[in-house]
Each structure stands twice: as C-alpha cells, then as structure tokens.
Design a protein around this motif. Sequence first.
Motif, PDB file in Angstrom:
ATOM      1  N   ILE A 181     -44.139  21.437  29.535  1.00  0.00           N
ATOM      2  CA  ILE A 181     -45.235  21.909  30.276  1.00  0.00           C
ATOM      3  C   ILE A 181     -45.150  23.289  30.510  1.00  0.00           C
ATOM      4  CG2 ILE A 181     -46.581  21.895  32.560  1.00  0.00           C
ATOM      5  CD1 ILE A 181     -46.533  18.793  32.482  1.00  0.00           C
ATOM      6  N   ASN A 182     -45.700  24.315  30.400  1.00  0.00           N
ATOM      7  CA  ASN A 182     -45.726  25.695  30.735  1.00  0.00           C
ATOM      8  C   ASN A 182     -46.776  26.115  31.608  1.00  0.00           C
ATOM      9  OD1 ASN A 182     -45.968  28.790  30.722  1.00  0.00           O
ATOM     10  ND2 ASN A 182     -44.877  28.791  28.930  1.00  0.00           N
ATOM     11  N   LEU A 183     -46.337  26.596  32.820  1.00  0.00           N
ATOM     12  CA  LEU A 183     -47.524  26.719  33.965  1.00  0.00           C
ATOM     13  C   LEU A 183     -48.087  28.082  33.697  1.00  0.00           C
ATOM     14  CD1 LEU A 183     -45.558  25.578  37.331  1.00  0.00           C
ATOM     15  CD2 LEU A 183     -47.024  24.187  35.463  1.00  0.00           C
ATOM     16  N   GLY A 184     -47.896  28.838  32.660  1.00  0.00           N
ATOM     17  CA  GLY A 184     -48.681  30.065  32.433  1.00  0.00           C
ATOM     18  C   GLY A 184     -48.294  31.603  33.449  1.00  0.00           C
ATOM     19  N   LYS A 185     -48.807  32.579  33.031  1.00  0.00           N
ATOM     20  CA  LYS A 185     -48.564  33.562  33.903  1.00  0.00           C
ATOM     21  C   LYS A 185     -49.226  33.786  35.083  1.00  0.00           C
ATOM     22  CE  LYS A 185     -50.477  35.955  30.567  1.00  0.00           C
ATOM     23  NZ  LYS A 185     -51.219  36.944  29.641  1.00  0.00           N
ATOM     24  N   ASN A 186     -50.036  32.928  35.565  1.00  0.00           N
ATOM     25  CA  ASN A 186     -50.742  32.830  36.823  1.00  0.00           C
ATOM     26  C   ASN A 186     -49.943  31.999  37.724  1.00  0.00           C
ATOM     27  OD1 ASN A 186     -52.850  34.777  36.303  1.00  0.00           O
ATOM     28  ND2 ASN A 186     -53.633  33.156  34.855  1.00  0.00           N
ATOM     29  N   ILE A 187     -48.810  31.543  37.572  1.00  0.00           N
ATOM     30  CA  ILE A 187     -48.110  30.869  38.412  1.00  0.00           C
ATOM     31  C   ILE A 187     -46.695  31.796  38.403  1.00  0.00           C
ATOM     32  CG2 ILE A 187     -46.648  28.839  39.017  1.00  0.00           C
ATOM     33  CD1 ILE A 187     -49.500  28.288  39.620  1.00  0.00           C
ATOM     34  N   ARG A 188     -46.372  32.363  39.718  1.00  0.00           N
ATOM     35  CA  ARG A 188     -45.173  33.143  39.807  1.00  0.00           C
ATOM     36  C   ARG A 188     -44.031  31.945  39.652  1.00  0.00           C
ATOM     37  NH1 ARG A 188     -42.984  37.353  43.700  1.00  0.00           N
ATOM     38  NH2 ARG A 188     -42.861  39.170  42.232  1.00  0.00           N
ATOM     39  N   ASP A 189     -42.702  32.417  39.391  1.00  0.00           N
ATOM     40  CA  ASP A 189     -41.576  31.626  39.302  1.00  0.00           C
ATOM     41  C   ASP A 189     -40.675  32.211  40.339  1.00  0.00           C
ATOM     42  OD1 ASP A 189     -39.960  29.503  38.643  1.00  0.00           O
ATOM     43  OD2 ASP A 189     -39.678  30.292  36.581  1.00  0.00           O
ATOM     44  N   GLY A 190     -40.310  31.231  41.322  1.00  0.00           N
ATOM     45  CA  GLY A 190     -39.095  31.359  42.158  1.00  0.00           C
ATOM     46  C   GLY A 190     -39.128  30.038  43.074  1.00  0.00           C
ATOM     47  N   ALA A 191     -37.931  30.251  44.023  1.00  0.00           N
ATOM     48  CA  ALA A 191     -37.558  28.849  44.827  1.00  0.00           C
ATOM     49  C   ALA A 191     -38.735  28.589  45.776  1.00  0.00           C
ATOM     50  CB  ALA A 191     -36.356  29.214  45.596  1.00  0.00           C
TER      51      ALA A 191
END
Length: 610
Positions: A181-191
Amino acid sequence: MNFKFRFLPLLLLAVLLFIIKLSPAQRIMERLNRGSIAVADTNGVFISWRLLASDPQNISFNVYRNQIKINSEPLKNATSILDKNGNVNNLYRIVSVIDGKETETFQDNISTLQNNFFDIPLKTPTGYKPNDASVGDLDGDGEYEIILHQAGRAHDNSHKGETSEPIFQAYKMDGTFLWEINLGKNIRDGAHYTQFIVYDLDSDGKAEFACKTADGTRDGARKIIGDANANYVNEDGKILDGPEFLTIFNGLTGKELVTTKYIPSRYPLDGWGGIGGNGGNDNSGNRVDRFLAGVAYLDGIHPSLVMCRGYYGRSVLAAWDWNNGELKSRWVFDSSKPGLEEFSGMGNHSLTVADIDSDGKDEIIYGSMVVDDDGKGMYSTGLRHGDALHVSDLDPTRPGMEVWGIHENEVPIKGYENGFGAALFDAASGEIIWGKLPGKDVGRGVAADIDSSHFGAEMWCSGGGIWNNKGELIGDSPRSANFAIWWHGDLLRELLNGNKINKYKGKILLNAEGFRSNNGSKATPTLSADLFGDWREEVIFAAEDAQSLRIYTTNIQTNYRFITLMHDPQYRLSIAWQNVAYNQPPHTSFYLGHGMHFPVMLNKNIQFVK
C-alpha cells in the motif's frame, strides 16, 4: 395464583439482570495456534510452544522427535524442553495431555532451525529502508503475519522539506509477499504522521490494516483513493490543505474496505496550541499534525479503533467501530470543549491502553491524562507532555496499576512547586505517588523489573538515577533507557537497546551483527513481541542492507510457564500501538517479575473468534 408466587418471574428477572450486570464482559480475541519452534545449538535442540488462554489449568505436554517421545513424564512446569540428543535434521511434534490422556497434536513435523533466528527477504523499494512493523493474523490460520512500514526520506513536523511517499508491505513468516500500500504524496512520512494499526477490528478471525489516507493513496489492489492527480504539498514540503481520510484495508489483500473523513479535521491550523509540554501555537503544521493511534475494548467485548490528533495543546481522540462492513463513529473526546481545559497539553508522543479501573473496559492513557471507556475525561495529573510512558502493576504492594511517565516541564503544577521530569502516579486515580527531577526536561525513561534486590519494577530515566518503586535511589541509571524484553529464563526483564540485549549489570545475551535498530538514538527494534514459542519475547531487526528482516527468538531454558503474553489483553494491545510515534515496550496487566504471585489468574474473561 398464590400471592407469594405472583411476582416470582419478576424477581427472577431482576436477579438475572443483576448477575449480568456484575458479570464481566468477555472480550473477543484472536485464536492462536501452538506457535511451536525448535532451535539447534551446541547443547542439542531447544523446543518451545505457546500455552493458550483456552487451555485447562491441568494441561501438560509430550514432545516427540521423529515420532519418538523424548520426555519421560508429561511436561507441566514449562512450555519448553531441551532435547540433548536432538540435531538440526530432526522433526518435532507437540501433543497436549489432559487427565493423563493425549488429546491433540499441534503442528506436526516442526523443522529445526540451525540458529535462534530466521530471515524474511523483503521487496524494499529503491531509496527506502525497513522501519517499524506490527503483526496480525491476516488469514485466520492462528499464525501472525508482518506488516512493515518502508520509510524513505522522512521529516519531523518542526522541519521543512518534502518527504517520500509512505509505503506499507505485508509478509507471511515464510517470506511470502502479500501486498503493498502506497499512501501517496499527500501523506507526509515521519514518526508523528504515519501511525498504523493492525488488529482484527470486526472479530471475524482476520486482522485489518487501518491508517490515515488522502487523495492519491493506492491500495493493495492498486486502486486509487480519491483524486489521483491531487497535490497538496506546499513550498515548505508540508501538507496543510486537502481532504483527509481514515481507511480500513483488508489485511490479507490490502484492498480498501471503507474510507471516511478523518476526525478531527486539521482546521483551524492555529487551533492546536495552548498549555502543555511545549506551550504556544503555530500555523505551520507542527502541532496540528501530531497523530497517535490505538485499539481499545471500550464496551469490554469488541475492539474499537482510536485515532488521535494533537497533544501539545488541544488533544482529540476519535473512537471508531468496524463491524458488518460498516464503520461508525463511537465517540469523540476534544480537550478544546468547555470544561475540559485541564486535559489540554497532557498528551505524550505515545499512548497506552489498559483497563485501569478493573471494570472490564479499557481506558486510554494519553500521557498525563486518561480518557475513560465512554469517551469522557477521567482525570488529568497536570504533569503535562512527555516522551515515555509505562503502565503496569509496577508496585505489587499497592492495589491496581501504576504509571511511570517522563515529562517536559516548565511550569509548576497544583500542589507542587515545580512539575516533575519523571513521576510515578496511580493509574486509576491519577494521584502522584512520587516524583523526581522537578522542573527538568527529561527525554527517556523505562520501568521494568531488572534487579532482584528490590521487589517490583525499577524506574530510571536520562539525567537521573535508578529508583525502586518506593522512589528510593538505588544506583546510577542504566546506559540503556529505551526498550526492555523478557529473554532470559528467569523472571527479570532484560535491556534491549539498539541491536543488543543484555542483563542489567550483566553480559550481552544477543548481539545482532549486521542488523540495525530504528529511529536514530531511540534505537528501537522493528518490533518486539511474544510472537511464538513460550512466554518470552522475540525481537525483529532490519538488515543493514535493507533487504531482509531477521526474527530472533530465545533458546535459553526456563523453569516458568505462563499463558502466551499475546493472550493478556493489555499486552496484546501494547503490540498494536508499539509502532506509534515514539515506540515504547509492551507491558502486561499483571506484575511479571522477581517475587511475583503464583498462579497468575487472568484471561478468564476472554473468548476467541470462531
């Protein structure tokens, strides 16, 4: 009709209703298999397996090597055995014995591992590295599968910069790849952004995967959620506009099951400040995009998904029920509501779920405050925001459970001249039992029984020492203040830090060379949990080349027998939230340590999925 019998039916009905009211609810939990494992070493072959909550107390076991029984008497003191005549070529079989009769065979032909670990090859995308993981029984066979967060370029909320698209993958224990599953560019990645939950939310025997999504998320069947062309990433690399969703995915296929609006929305962007750990406010996406998540049995029977936003100031917790293909909002707690001001700024970078008032229903310990099972504020300690949180029966001489919290403080609290950097408080009432380091900003802390010289758990933190549960200083703080693990054969817990496990003031028991921990100096494992075998915990690390995971299991003998920790409801829910934000080690609902009470009477009020 005789007068004295006229009201008998009503009397019987009243008695029945009274009994039902007093009877604790039976929460529905996953049905596990025996989880047997065999490990070869220079001493022979160590075999261990699960004791289940559904097992009768008088159950014992026979172990067969190549169809030959290797124990002279049924094993009843531990769910493990060392076969001194075994070797890596042997196959094993575990058979249960009840009332002197063999009743059931579990997992025929268990093959023997050459080492106390096995590897799972990964399909790691270019530019990504394995990060945190969770487990769930995705296909209903009684064995856990692994759901892994593959992380690329990530950023903290306080930092500018575009991140990679968050990716999740599912694998079986034998390495079979299930989905991506790829959450896409409109979900930022980080803790603080990408919290995910793996749990059987509808009690059908198969776990779901749940997380926050947005336009452009691609599910495991390659279906796009929302607008595939939407791009809300601003010039600072942050996402402060556009729709926000909550999605439940099929755990086995990764296919979207339902998508709804995320509660609460981000607006107003500057509506998330207030009192608390780091007071003040902003509209730059720092305080607004702090997320937490967990699972709680709010009715005492069924699991509810709890998705959260904010903790420095305003805190909102939204409980959801997923059942019969419908996702329904159960309740929403919002500290910005009038009368709830004392609950603002009390959240941590993590949460814990536990039945702290012994009513059979779970509460959400949200750092320095608690939300009750009905969605109402239970209490606020005033200790404010912090980075570490531990809840269990840390002091067995007191009734109930205690909370060891680590805090960032800059203001006094009611009844104390300064807030505490570290404090122990009563889980049910919020009463502060004792505190240390007044006015100090403390970053790390752990509670676990690591020293047999003192009864109950010890507590320690960065910038302080190590205390017994009465608040008495007993030594310098251990160098490790991150994770703890039950690994050795005794009842003490060991220190898990980076890719090593060691005894407090003792030798290294595991050094996972070639494998690494996650999350920088926090040095947390991919996952630590009782995944199979007896009651001791396994640990998962990622390979330094990012192409595999390695699962380590203990092969140290023990004389103790416990029901698998995954059938202790509090511990199991700890595994569901372990990956959230600043990862914390799991804890049991009872005191498991030196001098503990036997027998352990728990898990009488759970039932298993059909």
